[in-house]
Design a protein around this motif. Structure first.
Motif, PDB file in Angstrom:
ATOM      1  N   TYR A  42      54.030  19.779 105.214  1.00 45.87           N
ATOM      2  CA  TYR A  42      54.830  18.834 105.529  1.00 45.87           C
ATOM      3  C   TYR A  42      54.178  17.062 105.158  1.00 45.87           C
ATOM      4  O   TYR A  42      55.358  15.939 105.769  1.00 45.87           O
ATOM      5  CB  TYR A  42      56.306  18.788 106.276  1.00 45.87           C
ATOM      6  N   TYR A  43      52.971  17.355 105.392  1.00 45.40           N
ATOM      7  CA  TYR A  43      52.345  16.137 105.216  1.00 45.40           C
ATOM      8  C   TYR A  43      52.580  15.164 104.011  1.00 45.40           C
ATOM      9  O   TYR A  43      53.696  13.780 105.375  1.00 45.40           O
ATOM     10  CB  TYR A  43      50.784  16.474 105.204  1.00 45.40           C
ATOM     11  N   ASP A  44      52.920  15.498 103.462  1.00 44.01           N
ATOM     12  CA  ASP A  44      53.181  14.319 101.866  1.00 44.01           C
ATOM     13  C   ASP A  44      54.021  14.071 101.857  1.00 44.01           C
ATOM     14  O   ASP A  44      54.849  12.600 102.002  1.00 44.01           O
ATOM     15  CB  ASP A  44      52.517  15.443 100.280  1.00 44.01           C
TER      16      ASP A  44
ATOM     17  N   THR B  27      45.443  15.912 102.914  1.00 43.12           N
ATOM     18  CA  THR B  27      45.978  16.345 101.548  1.00 43.12           C
ATOM     19  C   THR B  27      45.607  15.488 100.082  1.00 43.12           C
ATOM     20  O   THR B  27      45.268  15.888  99.273  1.00 43.12           O
ATOM     21  CB  THR B  27      47.263  16.308 101.523  1.00 43.12           C
ATOM     22  N   GLY B  28      44.513  15.029 100.858  1.00 44.94           N
ATOM     23  CA  GLY B  28      43.770  14.059  99.729  1.00 44.94           C
ATOM     24  C   GLY B  28      43.522  12.541  99.032  1.00 44.94           C
ATOM     25  O   GLY B  28      43.654  12.966  98.118  1.00 44.94           O
ATOM     26  N   ASN B  29      44.599  12.240  99.391  1.00 44.22           N
ATOM     27  CA  ASN B  29      45.175  11.217  98.418  1.00 44.22           C
ATOM     28  C   ASN B  29      44.526   9.869  98.329  1.00 44.22           C
ATOM     29  O   ASN B  29      44.827   9.478  97.208  1.00 44.22           O
ATOM     30  CB  ASN B  29      46.417  10.991  99.080  1.00 44.22           C
ATOM     31  N   LEU B  30      44.039   9.586  99.032  1.00 41.90           N
ATOM     32  CA  LEU B  30      42.863   8.379  99.192  1.00 41.90           C
ATOM     33  C   LEU B  30      41.950   9.023  97.634  1.00 41.90           C
ATOM     34  O   LEU B  30      41.550   8.455  97.138  1.00 41.90           O
ATOM     35  CB  LEU B  30      42.660   8.033 100.182  1.00 41.90           C
TER      36      LEU B  30
ATOM     37  N   LEU C  79      42.911  21.375 103.767  1.00 36.28           N
ATOM     38  CA  LEU C  79      42.114  21.585 102.938  1.00 36.28           C
ATOM     39  C   LEU C  79      42.670  22.364 102.170  1.00 36.28           C
ATOM     40  O   LEU C  79      42.248  21.972 100.738  1.00 36.28           O
ATOM     41  CB  LEU C  79      40.847  21.700 103.646  1.00 36.28           C
ATOM     42  N   LYS C  80      43.085  23.341 102.231  1.00 32.98           N
ATOM     43  CA  LYS C  80      43.620  24.303 101.182  1.00 32.98           C
ATOM     44  C   LYS C  80      45.057  23.900 100.502  1.00 32.98           C
ATOM     45  O   LYS C  80      44.573  23.639  98.896  1.00 32.98           O
ATOM     46  CB  LYS C  80      44.698  25.226 101.743  1.00 32.98           C
ATOM     47  N   LEU C  81      45.398  22.927 101.000  1.00 32.90           N
ATOM     48  CA  LEU C  81      46.757  22.072  99.700  1.00 32.90           C
ATOM     49  C   LEU C  81      45.618  21.250  98.927  1.00 32.90           C
ATOM     50  O   LEU C  81      46.100  20.419  98.016  1.00 32.90           O
ATOM     51  CB  LEU C  81      47.536  21.419 100.862  1.00 32.90           C
ATOM     52  N   CYS C  82      44.302  20.401 100.021  1.00 34.07           N
ATOM     53  CA  CYS C  82      43.734  19.444  98.830  1.00 34.07           C
ATOM     54  C   CYS C  82      43.666  19.724  97.589  1.00 34.07           C
ATOM     55  O   CYS C  82      43.174  19.600  96.696  1.00 34.07           O
ATOM     56  CB  CYS C  82      42.977  18.644  99.945  1.00 34.07           C
ATOM     57  N   ARG C  83      42.986  21.210  97.700  1.00 35.18           N
ATOM     58  CA  ARG C  83      41.995  21.491  96.818  1.00 35.18           C
ATOM     59  C   ARG C  83      43.301  21.964  96.004  1.00 35.18           C
ATOM     60  O   ARG C  83      42.641  22.277  94.632  1.00 35.18           O
ATOM     61  CB  ARG C  83      41.151  22.917  97.251  1.00 35.18           C
TER      62      ARG C  83
ATOM     63  N   GLY D 208      39.534  18.855  91.023  1.00 38.59           N
ATOM     64  CA  GLY D 208      37.885  18.351  90.714  1.00 38.59           C
ATOM     65  C   GLY D 208      37.111  17.703  91.965  1.00 38.59           C
ATOM     66  O   GLY D 208      35.991  17.151  91.883  1.00 38.59           O
ATOM     67  N   LEU D 209      38.306  17.519  92.823  1.00 36.16           N
ATOM     68  CA  LEU D 209      37.499  17.525  94.413  1.00 36.16           C
ATOM     69  C   LEU D 209      36.785  18.541  95.671  1.00 36.16           C
ATOM     70  O   LEU D 209      37.411  19.440  95.239  1.00 36.16           O
ATOM     71  CB  LEU D 209      38.431  17.010  95.030  1.00 36.16           C
TER      72      LEU D 209
END
Length: 354
Positions: free
Chosen positions: A152-154, A196-199, A220-224, A229-230
């Protein structure tokens, strides 16, 4: 097709005793001839043994290898990746500790050559400094459990982030940071505590080649998933899993305030270590300007919010901008900052070329 233990040992350049050891530990289960009880290893057992040898080589324990093999056979690549990520983090931390020991040893040799002796009053502080750094790194994740927040972070930050009642427009702040960093196409950047990789995603969209680290496997799982491409790695401020002078710029947003007072200098040193000469650093987070600003702010909180003398734990841990600037300047950086909100400061530093 199956082969006997001696042939298997010769093929993989290990001893039959080693193979029997893994069998005793339940990692291998070869078939046995009904008559003479000779072990016969199938192609699957050959694969398992090759995997065991590979995982042992990078330092996984037998218990971890057993769990990793189970995840592989179940097709659970995510958990296997997490095991490997944790091992890389541990290995990199060990490398940093060895690097620190080498630097301490070199300093002792310099003192010996210069003075003709190594006095305890000179050697002891160097040894204590090295020991203290090792202890600080060992305490790194005691309070950084963000896995439960990942789902629920985002949604949580979409409406803004709050510092003691003062709300900051989250997405707007990240856009501002990305604009100020202004990555050029092809520049290599790192986002620390990426969540979750927003920046990182905003910097990636501007043409940067981005890497991101976080101590939460679920983040990191959500970020990927969001940004294929990250490049992501398990890691943290205190042991950044990259070699020296790797990045053109390093950024972190809303993560620095989770560090303790003793951890912050280590984090600054690590961020500068992975920056190239002339590289850029951006630390964006809630912090007080100095002790006087903290007292003034808390006095206002007491009047406005009725907090009395109770200080929220997170607020109490906020860094001082003045101390951060001093650390960066003493490290040879040129430093500037912006006041983005009553508590949000955006600090920019450039690592000077030698």
């Amino acid at each position: 097709m199956s082969i006997r233990i001696k042939e298997l040992a010769e093929r993989l350049h290990i001893s039959t005793r080693t193979i029997r050891f893994y069998e005793e530990k339940g990692l291998l289960k070869p078939d046995k001839d009904s008559g003479n009880q000779y072990r016969r290893f199938s192609d699957n057992e050959l694969w398992r043994l090759q995997t065991i040898i590979s995982l042992r080589e990078i330092g996984l324990s037998l218990r971890e290898i057993k769990q990793a093999l189970a995840h592989i056979e179940e097709g659970n690549d995510g958990e296997l990746r997490h095991y490997l990520e944790l091992q890389r983090t541990a290995t990199f931390t060990q490398w940093l500790e060895l690097k620190q020991l080498m630097e301490t040893t070199d300093r002792m040799i310099e003192l010996l050559d210069k003075q003709g002796t190594l006095a305890p009053e000179d050697a002891y502080p160097l040894a204590e400094s090295s020991k203290r750094l090792r202890i600080i790194r060992s305490r790194k994740e005691s309070a950084w459990n963000f896995d439960p927040r990942a789902s629920y972070y985002d949604e949580l930050v979409r409406s803004g982030v709050t510092a003691s009642g003062a709300e900051v427009p989250y997405d707007e702040a990240l856009e501002h940071i990305a604009g100020r960093l202004d990555p050029q196409p092809g520049e290599v950047g790192l986002d620390i505590g990426t969540g979750t990789g927003n920046l990182a995603g905003k910097l990636l969209a501007r043409g940067a080649v981005m890497s991101a680290i976080d101590s939460s496997k679920e983040m990191l799982k959500l970020c990927r998933n969001k940004f294929p491409g990250l490049e992501t790695r398990h890691g943290n401020f205190l042991a950044i899993p990259y070699l020296d002078a790797h990045f053109d710029f390093v950024a972190t947003s809303f993560a620095y305030h989770y560090l303790t007072e003793e951890q912050r200098p280590v984090a600054v040193s690590e961020m500068l270590r992975v920056l190239k000469q002339g590289g850029r650093l951006c630390i964006s987070d809630f912090m007080f300007d100095d002790a006087a600003h903290k007292r003034q702010f808390l006095a206002g909180q007491q009047r406005d919010n009725g907090l009395g003398r109770v200080l929220p734990e997170e607020l109490d841990n906020y860094a001082y901008l003045s101390e951060l600037r001093q650390e960066l300047e003493e490290a040879g950086c040129s430093v500037s900052h912006e006041t983005y909100s009553p508590l949000l400061r955006v600090v920019y530093a450039r690592k000077q070329r030698v």
